[in-house]
Write a protein that holds these residues in place. Sequence first.
Motif, PDB file in Angstrom:
ATOM      1  N   SER A   6       0.809  -1.224   0.000  1.00  0.00           N
ATOM      2  CA  SER A   6       0.000   0.000   0.000  1.00  0.00           C
ATOM      3  C   SER A   6       0.845   1.278   0.000  1.00  0.00           C
ATOM      4  O   SER A   6       0.483   2.253  -0.662  1.00  0.00           O
ATOM      5  N   SER A   7       1.966   1.299   0.711  1.00  0.00           N
ATOM      6  CA  SER A   7       2.818   2.498   0.714  1.00  0.00           C
ATOM      7  C   SER A   7       3.429   2.738  -0.658  1.00  0.00           C
ATOM      8  O   SER A   7       3.467   3.872  -1.147  1.00  0.00           O
ATOM      9  N   ALA A  10       0.541   3.874  -2.995  1.00  0.00           N
ATOM     10  CA  ALA A  10       0.122   5.251  -2.712  1.00  0.00           C
ATOM     11  C   ALA A  10       1.162   6.261  -3.181  1.00  0.00           C
ATOM     12  O   ALA A  10       0.824   7.275  -3.807  1.00  0.00           O
ATOM     13  N   ALA A  11       2.430   6.001  -2.906  1.00  0.00           N
ATOM     14  CA  ALA A  11       3.487   6.942  -3.289  1.00  0.00           C
ATOM     15  C   ALA A  11       3.639   7.022  -4.806  1.00  0.00           C
ATOM     16  O   ALA A  11       3.789   8.120  -5.364  1.00  0.00           O
ATOM     17  N   THR A  58       9.206  -4.462   0.304  1.00  0.00           N
ATOM     18  CA  THR A  58       8.844  -3.703   1.493  1.00  0.00           C
ATOM     19  C   THR A  58      10.055  -3.565   2.415  1.00  0.00           C
ATOM     20  O   THR A  58      10.278  -2.509   3.004  1.00  0.00           O
ATOM     21  N   TRP A  87       7.744  10.408   1.308  1.00  0.00           N
ATOM     22  CA  TRP A  87       6.847   9.658   0.437  1.00  0.00           C
ATOM     23  C   TRP A  87       7.495   9.355  -0.902  1.00  0.00           C
ATOM     24  O   TRP A  87       7.265   8.310  -1.491  1.00  0.00           O
ATOM     25  N   TRP A  90       9.316   6.074  -1.512  1.00  0.00           N
ATOM     26  CA  TRP A  90       8.518   4.868  -1.716  1.00  0.00           C
ATOM     27  C   TRP A  90       8.003   4.728  -3.139  1.00  0.00           C
ATOM     28  O   TRP A  90       7.300   3.778  -3.469  1.00  0.00           O
TER      29      TRP A  90
END
Length: 175
Positions: A6-7, A10-11, A58, A87, A90
């Motif tokens: 998810s990170s 999103a980034a 990750t 951010w 990532w």
Amino acid sequence: MLNDLSSLIAATARWLTVSYPSSGGALASALCEAQARQAVTVAAWLRYPTEIDAALVTMAGPGGADRLDWVTGAEQRGALPAEDWAWRSWVDEVVASWAAGLLTDPELAGLAVDALAAGEHPSAGPAEFRRLVDPDDGDRRAAALLRHPDLLAPVTDLHHGQLLDRLGRGRALAA
């Protein structure tokens, strides 16, 4: 073991929408973001198809947006506010490149969504990615820059061959 993308998703979606913003108000911005997130999700799940792949990226980190910024002519890291560095670290360059390719080629996007069935990520299929594979006029207007093949070409070209290989199209095009 950590295996949540998810990170990264999103980034990378944020990088795409900051680099290629919507052309309208709040609704257009939301539609643009939804398309970017769908493309990035498909690309990330293709790039990291297993839980082990996701866990490894990750732990190691995806690499950041520096090269993408350079290719697109964006400002360099020293000119960015400190709060953007976290951010941006990532952002996954390959995932951004693949997502750009999917956004500019609906046929390729359809093949990519179909290919998700071979991975370990849960997917409801094409309906889950409708804005990516079958955008309506409102989606296209909202993401005019994000879907423009000429504007995204520098990003798409970085890893397009790898995407085609992943989808089994690289060999077909070379023949």
